[in-house]
Motif scaffolding. Structure first.
Motif, PDB file in Angstrom:
ATOM      1  N   GLY A 302       0.823  -1.208   0.000  1.00  0.00           N
ATOM      2  CA  GLY A 302       0.000   0.000   0.000  1.00  0.00           C
ATOM      3  C   GLY A 302       0.853   1.253   0.000  1.00  0.00           C
ATOM      4  O   GLY A 302       0.570   2.226  -0.719  1.00  0.00           O
ATOM      5  N   SER A 303       1.923   1.251   0.791  1.00  0.00           N
ATOM      6  CA  SER A 303       2.838   2.402   0.798  1.00  0.00           C
ATOM      7  C   SER A 303       3.547   2.542  -0.536  1.00  0.00           C
ATOM      8  O   SER A 303       3.756   3.661  -1.033  1.00  0.00           O
ATOM      9  CB  SER A 303       3.856   2.239   1.927  1.00  0.00           C
ATOM     10  N   LEU A 304       3.915   1.402  -1.129  1.00  0.00           N
ATOM     11  CA  LEU A 304       4.565   1.456  -2.442  1.00  0.00           C
ATOM     12  C   LEU A 304       3.622   2.020  -3.497  1.00  0.00           C
ATOM     13  O   LEU A 304       4.030   2.819  -4.349  1.00  0.00           O
ATOM     14  CB  LEU A 304       5.030   0.055  -2.841  1.00  0.00           C
ATOM     15  N   LEU A 305       2.342   1.635  -3.439  1.00  0.00           N
ATOM     16  CA  LEU A 305       1.361   2.181  -4.379  1.00  0.00           C
ATOM     17  C   LEU A 305       1.210   3.690  -4.204  1.00  0.00           C
ATOM     18  O   LEU A 305       1.044   4.421  -5.187  1.00  0.00           O
ATOM     19  CB  LEU A 305       0.010   1.489  -4.191  1.00  0.00           C
ATOM     20  N   ASN A 306       1.250   4.161  -2.958  1.00  0.00           N
ATOM     21  CA  ASN A 306       1.199   5.609  -2.729  1.00  0.00           C
ATOM     22  C   ASN A 306       2.352   6.321  -3.415  1.00  0.00           C
ATOM     23  O   ASN A 306       2.194   7.413  -3.975  1.00  0.00           O
ATOM     24  CB  ASN A 306       1.219   5.905  -1.230  1.00  0.00           C
ATOM     25  N   GLY A 307       3.536   5.707  -3.361  1.00  0.00           N
ATOM     26  CA  GLY A 307       4.687   6.308  -4.031  1.00  0.00           C
ATOM     27  C   GLY A 307       4.556   6.287  -5.539  1.00  0.00           C
ATOM     28  O   GLY A 307       4.914   7.253  -6.223  1.00  0.00           O
ATOM     29  N   LEU A 308       4.026   5.191  -6.079  1.00  0.00           N
ATOM     30  CA  LEU A 308       3.863   5.093  -7.529  1.00  0.00           C
ATOM     31  C   LEU A 308       2.837   6.086  -8.056  1.00  0.00           C
ATOM     32  O   LEU A 308       2.891   6.480  -9.233  1.00  0.00           O
ATOM     33  CB  LEU A 308       3.439   3.671  -7.908  1.00  0.00           C
ATOM     34  N   LYS A 309       1.896   6.486  -7.205  1.00  0.00           N
ATOM     35  CA  LYS A 309       0.861   7.439  -7.603  1.00  0.00           C
ATOM     36  C   LYS A 309       1.212   8.876  -7.229  1.00  0.00           C
ATOM     37  O   LYS A 309       0.401   9.784  -7.453  1.00  0.00           O
ATOM     38  CB  LYS A 309      -0.472   7.066  -6.952  1.00  0.00           C
ATOM     39  N   SER A 310       2.383   9.095  -6.670  1.00  0.00           N
ATOM     40  CA  SER A 310       2.761  10.427  -6.208  1.00  0.00           C
ATOM     41  C   SER A 310       2.834  11.410  -7.374  1.00  0.00           C
ATOM     42  O   SER A 310       3.194  11.053  -8.503  1.00  0.00           O
ATOM     43  CB  SER A 310       4.118  10.373  -5.495  1.00  0.00           C
ATOM     44  N   ILE A 353       0.141  -2.806 -12.480  1.00  0.00           N
ATOM     45  CA  ILE A 353       0.205  -2.953 -13.933  1.00  0.00           C
ATOM     46  C   ILE A 353      -0.366  -1.717 -14.625  1.00  0.00           C
ATOM     47  O   ILE A 353       0.201  -1.203 -15.599  1.00  0.00           O
ATOM     48  CB  ILE A 353      -0.548  -4.217 -14.378  1.00  0.00           C
ATOM     49  N   ASN A 354      -1.486  -1.209 -14.126  1.00  0.00           N
ATOM     50  CA  ASN A 354      -2.103  -0.029 -14.736  1.00  0.00           C
ATOM     51  C   ASN A 354      -1.194   1.188 -14.651  1.00  0.00           C
ATOM     52  O   ASN A 354      -1.107   1.990 -15.599  1.00  0.00           O
ATOM     53  CB  ASN A 354      -3.443   0.273 -14.069  1.00  0.00           C
ATOM     54  N   ILE A 355      -0.512   1.345 -13.516  1.00  0.00           N
ATOM     55  CA  ILE A 355       0.396   2.482 -13.359  1.00  0.00           C
ATOM     56  C   ILE A 355       1.569   2.359 -14.328  1.00  0.00           C
ATOM     57  O   ILE A 355       1.970   3.336 -14.971  1.00  0.00           O
ATOM     58  CB  ILE A 355       0.885   2.576 -11.900  1.00  0.00           C
ATOM     59  N   CYS A 356       2.135   1.165 -14.437  1.00  0.00           N
ATOM     60  CA  CYS A 356       3.266   0.964 -15.346  1.00  0.00           C
ATOM     61  C   CYS A 356       2.839   1.146 -16.804  1.00  0.00           C
ATOM     62  O   CYS A 356       3.560   1.756 -17.604  1.00  0.00           O
ATOM     63  CB  CYS A 356       3.856  -0.424 -15.140  1.00  0.00           C
ATOM     64  N   LEU A 357       1.665   0.627 -17.156  1.00  0.00           N
ATOM     65  CA  LEU A 357       1.184   0.797 -18.529  1.00  0.00           C
ATOM     66  C   LEU A 357       0.886   2.252 -18.850  1.00  0.00           C
ATOM     67  O   LEU A 357       1.082   2.711 -19.985  1.00  0.00           O
ATOM     68  CB  LEU A 357      -0.070  -0.054 -18.748  1.00  0.00           C
ATOM     69  N   ALA A 358       0.403   2.997 -17.853  1.00  0.00           N
ATOM     70  CA  ALA A 358       0.149   4.426 -18.069  1.00  0.00           C
ATOM     71  C   ALA A 358       1.446   5.168 -18.356  1.00  0.00           C
ATOM     72  O   ALA A 358       1.474   6.095 -19.180  1.00  0.00           O
ATOM     73  CB  ALA A 358      -0.551   5.016 -16.849  1.00  0.00           C
ATOM     74  N   GLU A 359       2.527   4.763 -17.690  1.00  0.00           N
ATOM     75  CA  GLU A 359       3.831   5.389 -17.944  1.00  0.00           C
ATOM     76  C   GLU A 359       4.286   5.117 -19.363  1.00  0.00           C
ATOM     77  O   GLU A 359       4.818   6.015 -20.030  1.00  0.00           O
ATOM     78  CB  GLU A 359       4.861   4.856 -16.944  1.00  0.00           C
ATOM     79  N   LEU A 360       4.091   3.904 -19.854  1.00  0.00           N
ATOM     80  CA  LEU A 360       4.451   3.588 -21.232  1.00  0.00           C
ATOM     81  C   LEU A 360       3.473   4.211 -22.219  1.00  0.00           C
ATOM     82  O   LEU A 360       3.852   4.545 -23.346  1.00  0.00           O
ATOM     83  CB  LEU A 360       4.490   2.073 -21.424  1.00  0.00           C
ATOM     84  N   GLY A 361       2.215   4.360 -21.800  1.00  0.00           N
ATOM     85  CA  GLY A 361       1.235   4.999 -22.667  1.00  0.00           C
ATOM     86  C   GLY A 361       1.557   6.454 -22.953  1.00  0.00           C
ATOM     87  O   GLY A 361       1.133   7.005 -23.982  1.00  0.00           O
ATOM     88  N   GLU A 362       2.312   7.100 -22.057  1.00  0.00           N
ATOM     89  CA  GLU A 362       2.727   8.488 -22.291  1.00  0.00           C
ATOM     90  C   GLU A 362       3.629   8.589 -23.519  1.00  0.00           C
ATOM     91  O   GLU A 362       3.667   9.631 -24.166  1.00  0.00           O
ATOM     92  CB  GLU A 362       3.432   9.039 -21.057  1.00  0.00           C
ATOM     93  N   ILE A 363       4.367   7.534 -23.807  1.00  0.00           N
ATOM     94  CA  ILE A 363       5.210   7.548 -25.012  1.00  0.00           C
ATOM     95  C   ILE A 363       4.333   7.694 -26.254  1.00  0.00           C
ATOM     96  O   ILE A 363       4.633   8.492 -27.158  1.00  0.00           O
ATOM     97  CB  ILE A 363       6.052   6.251 -25.091  1.00  0.00           C
ATOM     98  N   HIS A 364       3.249   6.928 -26.297  1.00  0.00           N
ATOM     99  CA  HIS A 364       2.325   7.018 -27.442  1.00  0.00           C
ATOM    100  C   HIS A 364       1.743   8.425 -27.570  1.00  0.00           C
ATOM    101  O   HIS A 364       1.644   8.960 -28.687  1.00  0.00           O
ATOM    102  CB  HIS A 364       1.208   5.985 -27.284  1.00  0.00           C
ATOM    103  N   ALA A 499      14.702   6.646 -16.801  1.00  0.00           N
ATOM    104  CA  ALA A 499      14.868   5.693 -15.706  1.00  0.00           C
ATOM    105  C   ALA A 499      13.517   5.113 -15.271  1.00  0.00           C
ATOM    106  O   ALA A 499      13.401   3.905 -15.022  1.00  0.00           O
ATOM    107  CB  ALA A 499      15.563   6.364 -14.524  1.00  0.00           C
ATOM    108  N   THR A 500      12.493   5.959 -15.194  1.00  0.00           N
ATOM    109  CA  THR A 500      11.163   5.477 -14.810  1.00  0.00           C
ATOM    110  C   THR A 500      10.604   4.519 -15.859  1.00  0.00           C
ATOM    111  O   THR A 500       9.985   3.499 -15.520  1.00  0.00           O
ATOM    112  CB  THR A 500      10.207   6.667 -14.625  1.00  0.00           C
ATOM    113  N   ILE A 501      10.822   4.819 -17.140  1.00  0.00           N
ATOM    114  CA  ILE A 501      10.366   3.933 -18.210  1.00  0.00           C
ATOM    115  C   ILE A 501      11.057   2.576 -18.102  1.00  0.00           C
ATOM    116  O   ILE A 501      10.423   1.517 -18.222  1.00  0.00           O
ATOM    117  CB  ILE A 501      10.623   4.585 -19.585  1.00  0.00           C
ATOM    118  N   PHE A 502      12.358   2.572 -17.877  1.00  0.00           N
ATOM    119  CA  PHE A 502      13.103   1.325 -17.732  1.00  0.00           C
ATOM    120  C   PHE A 502      12.581   0.502 -16.562  1.00  0.00           C
ATOM    121  O   PHE A 502      12.381  -0.716 -16.678  1.00  0.00           O
ATOM    122  CB  PHE A 502      14.584   1.636 -17.524  1.00  0.00           C
ATOM    123  N   ASN A 503      12.373   1.161 -15.429  1.00  0.00           N
ATOM    124  CA  ASN A 503      11.907   0.432 -14.250  1.00  0.00           C
ATOM    125  C   ASN A 503      10.487  -0.093 -14.440  1.00  0.00           C
ATOM    126  O   ASN A 503      10.143  -1.174 -13.952  1.00  0.00           O
ATOM    127  CB  ASN A 503      11.983   1.332 -13.026  1.00  0.00           C
TER     128      ASN A 503
END
Length: 621
Positions: A302-310, A353-364, A499-503
């Motif tokens: 839950g704390s990690l999700l808070n960081g990913l959504k920061s 998964i949704n957060i990571c896909l959203a980061e890659l979706g920014e490339i599009h 770096a965020t895209i790679f991770n």
């Protein structure tokens, strides 16, 4: 099952980790301050020269103030990723209007001034740096000493020049390794310092020596008179001075120049050292006792999700880094991601998964905006023009748009028809105005030819001088580089998100591959088709953009390269390679299961084609 508690914010764990690193960095910085304090002291006693519980200790604490100013700059302004702009001038425009830039100037200048005060009060008797200087005769009035005024000004200008170097080299950048998910062990700070000590000291000597002529010229041009008057105003309250006193000079100048070069080098080295030690500690992996920093939370995921959504890029980038490390090196923690399906906003793995896909979706989105800048953002079928509003009922026919004058009388008899025809011929061919019109047309044609020739000459002259101007150092800030443009589109701006895209790619690939053996609920496979689609689309978008990107006429560096090398951009190629590597891992792991998933055969073939390499094509098929 997800814990039934409110997860602590991610920044709590990150801030605690940063505090520990700051404390360690401060310890090494205090050690350097202690060494400089020994250098400044009187070497009369072998014991009291270095013993901390003495004047040396007081000087050490005082010298920590200039270093602490640097820590303040770094703590408040650190960011992840390099600066991405189409032209260097855009960096200047961005920094010139930020409050943090003026704060950096102020803190570095204050740091340099404090260091100069410590040195002046320590060495005032030996270097003739006291407030006033005796002329040597009992009958003469004492005069104001200009040497400390000059020295203080030199140090402040040195602080300003250090600020320019700080901003130019982007000392505030934290370089998260783009492929550092393997365990590399703790970085030995002492080894890093020994490896970079000579380089930092040589840079300090060069910077102090370069600032010396600049600061001296500025002092005599603009700084001498107002600073001397201010100094006179302050000293006259303590010492009786002549009201007609004037600046007496900084002689002997050579000794003062040597003092500045030595102490200027030391304070610059203190700044370089502080920046280096801060970056060395802040750049370490988000771990505590070799475990992820969120392991101390009652709800780690839950704390990690808070960081990913920061909304703060620095916090979000660190959370992505921790996520990549967890999925790569901590199987026990990775299993908990699959085992929490009852979280309020959805299963833990689905949210990640949704957060990571959203980061890659920014490339599009960035690529689409670059390739279709004029595309309307409105919904299909809706017009941008406002609807016409009819306020008054129409009560008459609309005005005619044709000939307004009425028609001529139609000739009736034969002679009237003949007269009408001959009259028209006479008016068209026998009028004296026709001769004038022919001359006018000829002159107009010649004028147009001369004007066209002049325009071509002007354009040619402008093209030559425009190219010379763009190729000169003056035009460098305005050049549009292809690598810079590609990085802005693919990796984002103002700071790169590489770096965020790679991770994000690393986390997606690891979670997908390990789900085959660790997903106890068997629900992760529903996410695999969308992951494959997003990775495939990102690769296709980048390839399509790099194929159509144009080289700007000011990009002389790219134009000088061979044709095959012009569109090779290191950062973009690294992102494409990582996308293909992640897609290949997923495709290989799910090859036999893909036909039964919600993904078409065309999409499967496209994904395999993108990741296939030579002889592997047949194997992947």
């Amino acid at each position: 099952m997800a814990p039934a508690v409110n997860a602590r914010p991610y920044r709590d764990f990150l801030t605690t980790s940063l505090h520990r690193r700051f404390a360690k960095a401060s310890f090494y910085t205090l050690f350097l301050c202690w060494v400089i304090a020994i250098w400044m002291g009187d070497w009369n006693s072998l014991f009291w020269t270095w013993f901390p519980l003495s004047a040396v200790g007081l000087r050490t604490i005082a010298l920590y103030i200039p270093a602490f100013m640097v820590f303040m700059i770094r703590v408040s302004q650190w960011h992840v990723g390099q600066r991405n702009t189409v032209t260097p001038n855009q960096v200047f425009n961005r920094l010139a209007t930020k409050k943090s830039t003026f704060l950096t100037f102020a803190l570095y200048s204050f740091s340099a001034w404090v260091y100069s005060e410590i040195y002046i009060w320590t060495q005032s008797q030996h270097g003739r740096l006291q407030f006033t200087v005796d002329q040597g005769r009992f009958t003469e009035r004492i005069k104001l000493n200009e040497r400390p005024v000059y020295l203080r000004f030199m140090f402040v200008i040195l602080g300003c020049i250090q600020t320019i170097v700080h901003l130019w080299a982007d000392y505030d950048q934290i370089r998260i390794p783009v492929k550092r998910t393997e365990q590399t062990g703790k970085t030995n700070i002492l080894q890093l310092m020994r490896a970079n000590l000579v380089l930092m000291f040589s840079r300090s000597i060069i910077l102090a020596a370069s600032a010396f002529p600049i600061a001296t010229v500025l002092y005599y041009l603009v700084g001498r008179d107002p600073l001397w008057r201010l100094h006179f105003f302050l000293v006259q309250f303590f010492v009786s001075l002549s009201r007609n006193a004037k600046p007496s000079g900084v002689a002997p100048f050579m000794s003062l120049a040597v003092i500045y070069l030595i102490e200027g080098t030391l304070v610059t080295f203190l700044w370089q050292y502080t920046n280096f030690i801060f970056s060395s500690y802040i750049n370490r992996e988000p771990l505590k006792k070799e475990l992820p920093i969120t392991n101390d939370s009652k709800d780690p995921n839950g704390s990690l999700l808070n960081g990913l959504k920061s909304k703060k890029d620095a916090v979000k980038s660190t959370a992505f880094w921790e996520l990549a490390i967890i999925t790569e090196r901590f199987p026990d923690r990775r299993k908990t991601i699959y085992a929490e399906p009852d979280r309020v906003k959805g299963p833990t793995h689905t949210q990640i998964i949704n957060i990571c896909l959203a980061e890659l979706g920014e490339i599009h989105k960035r690529v689409d905006a670059a390739m279709n800048p004029d595309r309307s953002t409105q919904e299909p079928g809706k017009s941008s023009a406002p609807a016409e509003t009819q306020l008054v009922r129409q009560i008459a026919q609309p005005l005619k748009e044709g000939q307004i004058l009425g028609p001529k009388a139609v000739p009736q008899s034969r002679w009237e028809k003949v007269g009408a025809v001959t009259g028209e011929i006479a008016r068209n061919n026998s009028s004296s105005q026709n001769v004038q019109n022919s001359y006018a047309k000829e002159y107009l044609k010649k004028g147009q030819e001369k004007a066209s020739h002049g325009v071509r000459q002007a354009e040619s002259w402008w093209d030559v001088h425009r190219n010379r101007l763009a190729a000169s150092p003056v035009g460098w800030p305005f050049r549009q580089s292809l690598p810079r443009t590609a990085n802005v589109v693919v990796a984002g701006a103002f700071y790169s998100r590489q770096a965020t895209i790679f991770n994000a790619i690393t986390a997606l690939a690891n979670l997908a591959v390990h789900s085959l053996s660790e997903d106890i609920y068997g629900s992760f496979h529903n996410e695999v088709p969308e992951i494959i689609r997003t990775l495939t689309q990102a690769i296709k978008d980048i390839d399509a953009y790099m194929n159509v990107i144009q080289i700007h006429w000011t990009d002389f560096e790219t134009l000088t390269k061979p044709e095959a090398e012009r569109k090779k951009v290191k950062e973009v190629e690294e992102i494409t390679a990582e996308l293909k590597d992640g897609l290949e891992k997923i495709v290989r792991a799910f090859t036999e299961y893909l036909p039964g998933m919600k993904i078409s055969s065309e999409e499967i073939r496209e994904a395999k084609r993108l990741v296939a390499k030579g002889p592997e094509v047949a194997q992947l098929r």
